[in-house]
Design an enzyme around this catalytic site. Structure first.
Site, short mmCIF file in Angstrom:
data_model
loop_
_atom_site.label_atom_id
_atom_site.label_comp_id
_atom_site.label_asym_id
_atom_site.label_seq_id
_atom_site.Cartn_x
_atom_site.Cartn_y
_atom_site.Cartn_z
N LYS A 35 62.54 51.16 37.52
CA LYS A 35 62.00 51.88 36.21
C LYS A 35 60.67 52.46 36.38
CE LYS A 35 60.12 47.25 35.10
NZ LYS A 35 60.24 46.08 34.32
N TYR A 249 27.99 58.57 35.91
CA TYR A 249 27.82 58.46 34.50
C TYR A 249 27.37 56.91 34.13
CZ TYR A 249 30.46 62.86 33.79
OH TYR A 249 31.02 63.97 33.89
C1 LIG Z 1 60.63 44.75 35.44
C2 LIG Z 1 61.60 43.86 35.35
C3 LIG Z 1 61.96 43.17 36.63
C4 LIG Z 1 61.42 43.20 37.74
O1 LIG Z 1 60.30 42.47 37.85
P1 LIG Z 1 59.26 42.24 39.23
O2 LIG Z 1 58.16 41.41 38.62
O3 LIG Z 1 58.53 43.90 39.35
O4 LIG Z 1 60.01 41.78 40.30
C5 LIG Z 1 63.02 42.34 36.58
N1 LIG Z 1 63.80 42.20 35.29
C6 LIG Z 1 63.38 42.80 34.05
C7 LIG Z 1 64.16 42.21 33.08
C8 LIG Z 1 62.18 43.49 34.13
O5 LIG Z 1 62.00 44.29 32.92
#
Ligand SMILES: *Cc1c(COP(=O)(O)O)cnc(C)c1O
Length: 352
Positions: A35, A249
């Site tokens: 994702k 800044y």
């Molecule tokens: C993002 C996600 C993962 C992966 O989690 P990590 O901590 O990056 O291993 C697994 N399951 C779901 C439902 C997620 O949204």
């Protein structure tokens, strides 16, 4: 020469990290979580490097279709499922699995006039209180499912990386699903490493594939993980400041003695966190030093007072090989996930 910033991504590190997942969870199918543009690393190249995965998990139907169009035949799971009935035909035709977490989705499935079936990950909310059905209604929901193919039962942990652990949620999930006889999926990276009992049929690693540790107190290296992304840039200007002068800044940094300062072509518009405090770790010519002053949109400041060889053109590693992204994240009061995902689209990405 073009602006010197780049994100270098090691395809070997990705596939080696996938091998570590296999070592930790040898009996489980692996759904590689890609994702958020593969946590900022680029969906298609990462999916290619992780092609030994049994499947991929992501959010957008468009991305799932891109994977299919690029020839990926593995399982693909949409982690938030679908959002409207219009998506169902494409989901079914392309053999994409969906998470089902709401009654609204179940109703849409039942009313859609589908020619094929859709495989489901039925999500149980065991304490995260984000997506899913509470354990006591799960079996009712199973009975209401129509137009579905294979079913996997899933849940997600709130504290697999922390002190609370998984036992409370694990017990709730076990109690709700024990008699149902379907395959199960529970574990993210933290859970699959630390809690063998969560590995089950499908694990869902994300962050560990990219080579960062899911635990605040454990180094990625200790877990056998290699950072996939190295964010590099170069010094494009040098300033000599006198004691008492300020930098950047808001004059957030004031020199107490004469200093040499390198101006690096990397700013918050590249994805570097603007709230990085003075002293956030950075590598200049392979040596550990710190940032100073407020990060600008396109530039930041590093202390090169003790690094005589550093000057215009010297390479700077913002995170990655030699400087774990977790260390930078910690200094900035955030987690590696946020820094990796925030890599800006204007940063050129190269794969090796
Ligand atoms: C993002 C996600 C993962 C992966 O989690 P990590 O901590 O990056 O291993 C697994 N399951 C779901 C439902 C997620 O949204």
């Amino acid at each position: 020469m073009t602006r010197p910033i780049a994100a270098r991504i090691s395809l070997d590190a990705l596939s080696e990290n996938l091998s570590r997942v296999r070592d930790y969870a040898p009996g489980s199918g692996v759904l590689s979580v890609v994702k958020a543009n593969a946590y900022g690393h680029g969906l298609l190249p990462v999916a290619g490097a992780l092609s030994d995965s049994d499947g991929y998990a992501l959010l957008d139907l468009d991305d799932a279709l891109k994977l299919r169009a690029s020839g990926f035949r593995q399982k693909i799971v949409l982690l938030e499922g679908f959002f409207s009935i219009d998506e169902l035909q494409a989901i079914s035709e392309n053999g994409i699995d969906v998470v089902v977490h709401s009654v609204e989705q179940i109703d849409m499935l039942a009313s859609g006039r589908l020619t094929g079936k859709i495989n489901l990950f039925l999500k149980c909310n065991t304490g995260m209180n984000r997506l899913g059905f509470r354990p006591d209604v799960l079996s009712d929901m199973l009975c209401r499912l129509g137009n579905c193919g294979k079913i996997v039962l899933m849940t997600h942990f709130s504290s697999a990386d922390g002190e609370e652990g998984v036992s409370r949620q694990m017990n709730a999930f076990d109690a709700a699903t024990a008699s149902m006889g379907f395959p199960r999926s529970l574990a993210n990276s933290a859970a699959l490493i630390r809690y063998p009992e969560t590995r089950a049929d499908w694990v869902r690693p994300g962050i560990m594939l990219y080579g960062a540790s899911p635990f605040p107190e454990v180094k990625a290296e200790t877990l056998g993980l290699k950072p996939a992304m190295t964010l590099v840039s170069r010094i494009i200007a040098v300033q000599e400041v006198k004691a008492g002068e300020s930098v950047g800044y808001g004059a957030m940094f004031r020199a107490e003695r004469p200093m040499r300062i390198g101006i690096v072509a990397c700013g918050y518009a590249d994805g570097y966190p603007r709230h990085a405090p003075n002293g956030t770790p950075v590598l200049v010519a392979g040596r550990l030093t710190g940032t100073m002053g407020r990060v600008s949109m396109d530039m930041l400041y590093v202390d090169i007072t003790g690094i005589g060889s550093a000057g215009i053109g010297t390479e700077v590693v913002l995170w990655g090989a030699g400087l774990p992204v977790e260390d930078v994240a910690k200094a900035c009061g955030t987690i590696s996930y946020e820094l990796l995902c925030a890599l800006a689209s204007r940063v050129p990405v190269t794969y090796y």
